[in-house]
Design an enzyme around this catalytic site. Structure first.
Site, PDB file in Angstrom:
ATOM      1  CG  ASP A 150      22.288  19.259  86.136  1.00  0.00           C
ATOM      2  OD1 ASP A 150      21.563  18.384  85.635  1.00  0.00           O
ATOM      3  OD2 ASP A 150      22.166  19.646  87.318  1.00  0.00           O
ATOM      4  CG  ASP A 180      26.854  22.512  80.921  1.00  0.00           C
ATOM      5  OD1 ASP A 180      25.681  22.581  80.532  1.00  0.00           O
ATOM      6  OD2 ASP A 180      27.182  22.581  82.118  1.00  0.00           O
ATOM      7  CG  ASP A 196      28.606  21.229  85.625  1.00  0.00           C
ATOM      8  OD1 ASP A 196      28.180  21.440  86.770  1.00  0.00           O
ATOM      9  OD2 ASP A 196      27.908  21.314  84.594  1.00  0.00           O
TER      10      ASP A 196
END
Length: 269
Positions: free
Chosen positions: A64, A223, A62
């Site tokens: 961000d 996250d 991922d």
């Protein structure tokens, strides 16, 4: 079922003061928040480990909140924009942001944040918010400490990699450029350009197809809740970046164990 491994990161993401002025933001300037990739992680109660994917062929990331701690900037941009359009009516807390906004794609956020607005107005708000984010990120964004070490580890072993995100393409391309990872990531998958964005598995399945890798030989760094769901649904173990988790074991130990298992399999073959 694929394993979920929670990666322990320390963060001071608590509203206080924005570094560019006397405006509510976070406890520290984002550049001083100690998030790291030499971290600790906890293995789920299933006692699974990354060794299940040996021989490892690819790692999917991922963007961000994974390659960089961008959430404080997103939080600030959302809060400032909401105050402008609603005179405080839509004030959001950090808890609301983490549970309802972080990791979601903008089309979904239009419905979550503005169910009473027409879609055109909601999309315009999201576009303006992303423009504010890019302006702030261009001045503040930094890679998570230890990212360069992890990237070198991956490159030295010739592993394939892809960036898979729900962020709009302009955001994703800007972040990858700021972090100096344009050459590192040959493949980038944008959730809104797939049939379904995260939390559906489509973006990760598209990355696996592009890399020509089986989910049995890859794992994911994530996250957000939606991203973790997407990675697991795509059939891969997920290293879930977490702010707080009591069970700890070194990430590098897990990667070394994975490498040893891969080498043993090669010798056997």
């Amino acid at each position: 079922m694929p394993a979920l491994v929670s990666l322990q990161l320390s963060s001071n993401f608590v509203p206080k003061t924005h570094p560019l002025g006397r405006i509510p933001f976070c406890r520290k300037d984002i550049s001083s928040i100690p998030r790291t990739f030499s971290p600790r992680m906890s293995v789920s109660s299933r006692k699974s480990s990354l060794s299940t994917v040996a021989p490892l062929e690819a790692i999917l990331f991922d963007i961000d909140g994974t390659l960089c701690d961008s959430d404080p900037i997103h939080y600030y941009a959302f809060r400032e924009m909401l105050q402008e359009v609603s005179m405080g009516e839509h004030r959001i807390s950090e808890e609301f942001f983490v549970k309802n906004i972080s990791g979601m794609h903008n089309e979904e956020l239009c419905r979550v944040l503005f169910p009473e607005w027409d879609l055109k107005r909601a999309r315009k708000f999201m576009d303006d918010k992303e423009e504010m984010f890019r302006r702030l990120a261009s001045e503040q964004l930094k890679p998570i400490t230890g990212l360069d070490k992890l990237c070198k580890w991956i490159e030295d072993r010739g592993l394939k990699r892809a960036a898979v995100t729900n962020a709009p393409r302009p955001n994703a391309e800007m972040i990858i450029s700021l972090l100096g990872l344009v050459d590192f990531f040959k493949i980038m998958v944008i959730g809104s350009e797939c049939d379904r964005a995260k939390p559906f598995p489509d973006p990760y399945l598209e990355a696996l197809r592009a890399l020509e890798v089986s989910p049995e030989h890859a794992f994911v760094f994530e996250d957000s809740v939606s991203g973790i769901k997407a990675g697991v649904a795509a059939g891969m173990p997920v290293v879930g970046l977490a702010l707080r988790n009591p069970e700890k074991v070194a990430l590098w130990t897990a990667l070394e164990d994975l490498e040893k298992k891969t080498q043993a399999m090669e010798v056997t073959a």
